[in-house]
Design a protein around this motif. Structure first.
Motif, short mmCIF file in Angstrom:
data_model
loop_
_atom_site.label_atom_id
_atom_site.label_comp_id
_atom_site.label_asym_id
_atom_site.label_seq_id
_atom_site.Cartn_x
_atom_site.Cartn_y
_atom_site.Cartn_z
N THR A 1 4.03 12.74 -4.78
CA THR A 1 3.29 12.34 -3.58
C THR A 1 2.49 11.11 -3.91
N ILE A 2 2.87 9.98 -3.33
CA ILE A 2 2.28 8.71 -3.75
C ILE A 2 0.80 8.62 -3.43
N SER A 3 0.32 9.39 -2.46
CA SER A 3 -1.10 9.33 -2.10
C SER A 3 -1.97 10.03 -3.14
N THR A 4 -1.35 10.70 -4.10
CA THR A 4 -2.08 11.34 -5.20
C THR A 4 -1.75 10.70 -6.54
N SER B 1 10.86 -2.16 -1.22
CA SER B 1 10.33 -0.84 -0.92
C SER B 1 10.70 0.13 -2.04
N CYS B 2 9.88 1.13 -2.19
CA CYS B 2 10.12 2.15 -3.21
C CYS B 2 9.84 3.50 -2.57
N ALA B 3 10.89 4.28 -2.37
CA ALA B 3 10.77 5.61 -1.79
C ALA B 3 10.69 6.65 -2.90
N ALA B 4 9.65 7.47 -2.84
CA ALA B 4 9.45 8.47 -3.89
C ALA B 4 9.84 9.85 -3.41
N SER B 5 10.43 10.61 -4.32
CA SER B 5 10.69 12.02 -4.06
C SER B 5 10.25 12.81 -5.29
N GLY B 6 9.62 13.95 -5.04
CA GLY B 6 9.10 14.73 -6.16
C GLY B 6 7.73 14.26 -6.62
N PHE C 1 1.57 -12.09 -3.15
CA PHE C 1 2.15 -10.74 -3.13
C PHE C 1 1.11 -9.75 -2.62
N THR C 2 1.59 -8.77 -1.87
CA THR C 2 0.74 -7.70 -1.36
C THR C 2 1.42 -6.37 -1.58
N ILE C 3 0.67 -5.40 -2.08
CA ILE C 3 1.21 -4.05 -2.25
C ILE C 3 0.54 -3.13 -1.24
N SER C 4 1.34 -2.25 -0.66
CA SER C 4 0.81 -1.32 0.32
C SER C 4 1.63 -0.03 0.25
N ARG C 5 1.19 0.96 0.99
CA ARG C 5 1.97 2.20 0.98
C ARG C 5 1.95 2.83 2.37
N ASP C 6 2.95 3.64 2.62
CA ASP C 6 3.07 4.40 3.85
C ASP C 6 3.13 5.87 3.42
N ASP C 7 2.02 6.56 3.58
CA ASP C 7 1.96 7.95 3.11
C ASP C 7 2.92 8.85 3.87
N ALA C 8 3.10 8.59 5.15
CA ALA C 8 3.99 9.42 5.95
C ALA C 8 5.43 9.32 5.45
N LYS C 9 5.81 8.15 4.97
CA LYS C 9 7.17 7.94 4.46
C LYS C 9 7.23 8.09 2.94
N TRP D 1 -4.49 6.15 -5.92
CA TRP D 1 -4.52 7.17 -4.89
C TRP D 1 -5.63 6.98 -3.87
N SER D 2 -6.64 6.21 -4.20
CA SER D 2 -7.68 5.92 -3.22
C SER D 2 -7.30 4.77 -2.30
N GLY D 3 -6.18 4.14 -2.60
CA GLY D 3 -5.73 3.01 -1.80
C GLY D 3 -6.18 1.67 -2.35
N THR D 4 -6.90 1.70 -3.46
CA THR D 4 -7.34 0.45 -4.08
C THR D 4 -6.15 -0.29 -4.67
N THR D 5 -6.07 -1.55 -4.39
CA THR D 5 -4.94 -2.35 -4.85
C THR D 5 -5.39 -3.42 -5.84
N TYR D 6 -4.44 -3.85 -6.65
CA TYR D 6 -4.69 -4.96 -7.56
C TYR D 6 -3.37 -5.68 -7.77
N VAL D 7 -3.44 -7.00 -7.67
CA VAL D 7 -2.27 -7.85 -7.86
C VAL D 7 -2.55 -8.79 -9.03
N SER D 8 -1.55 -8.95 -9.87
CA SER D 8 -1.69 -9.85 -11.01
C SER D 8 -2.16 -11.22 -10.56
N ASP D 9 -3.01 -11.85 -11.36
CA ASP D 9 -3.60 -13.13 -10.98
C ASP D 9 -2.56 -14.18 -10.62
N SER D 10 -1.45 -14.19 -11.32
CA SER D 10 -0.45 -15.22 -11.09
C SER D 10 0.29 -15.03 -9.76
N MET D 11 0.14 -13.86 -9.16
CA MET D 11 0.81 -13.58 -7.88
C MET D 11 -0.18 -13.32 -6.75
#
Length: 122
Positions: A27-30, A20-25, A66-74, A52-62
Motif C-alpha cells: 500500500t503506497i500510502s504507507t 507510472s508505477c502500479a503497486a500490488s502487495g 520532474f514531479t512525483i505524485s501518487r494516487d492512493d485510490a489506484k 507515506w505522509s505525502g512529502t516529496t523530494y526531487v534530486s537537485d539536478s531534476m
C-alpha cells in the motif's frame, strides 16, 4: 510485492513524458516510493521519492522539471518529467520501502520494478 512500471518512450529535448508505477502487495500510502534511473554506462542514481505522509523530494539536478505524485485510490505513483534533456536518457526504476521515510539510497529500498526505458533525442 510487485511494482509494474509503464510509460516508457521517446521524447524530443524539451518534451515531456509521464511514468507510472502500479503497486500490488504494497500500500503506497504507507510506504516510501521512489524513482531511480541508470543512464548508459553509469551507475543507478536517485531521482525522486514520496513518503507515506505525502512529502516529496526531487534530486537537485531534476528539480523544477520532474514531479512525483501518487494516487492512493489506484495505488500508483507517477513521475512527470518535463523539459527533458538528452542526459535524462536512462532506464527508470520504481522502488518502494517500508523501512525508511526519507532515503535516497538504493539499498534502503526493498521492492523494485522492472525498469522502463526513456530516450530523449532529436
Amino acid at each position: 510485492v510487485q511494482l509494474q512500471a509503464s510509460g516508457e518512450g521517446w521524447a524530443q529535448p524539451g518534451g515531456s513524458l509521464r511514468l507510472s508505477c502500479a503497486a500490488s502487495g504494497l500500500t503506497i500510502s504507507t510506504a516510501t516510493m521512489g524513482w531511480f534511473r541508470r543512464a548508459p554506462g553509469k551507475e543507478r542514481i536517485f531521482v525522486a521519492r514520496i513518503n507515506w505522509s505525502g512529502t516529496t523530494y526531487v534530486s537537485d539536478s531534476m528539480k523544477g522539471r520532474f514531479t512525483i505524485s501518487r494516487d492512493d485510490a489506484k495505488n500508483t505513483v507517477t513521475l512527470q518529467m518535463n523539459s527533458l534533456k538528452p542526459e535524462d536518457t536512462a532506464v527508470y526504476y520504481c522502488a518502494g520501502t517500508s523501512r525508511s521515510r526519507y532515503s535516497m539510497l538504493s539499498r534502503d529500498y526493498d521492492y523494485w520494478g522492472q525498469g522502463t526505458e526513456v530516450t530523449v533525442s532529436s
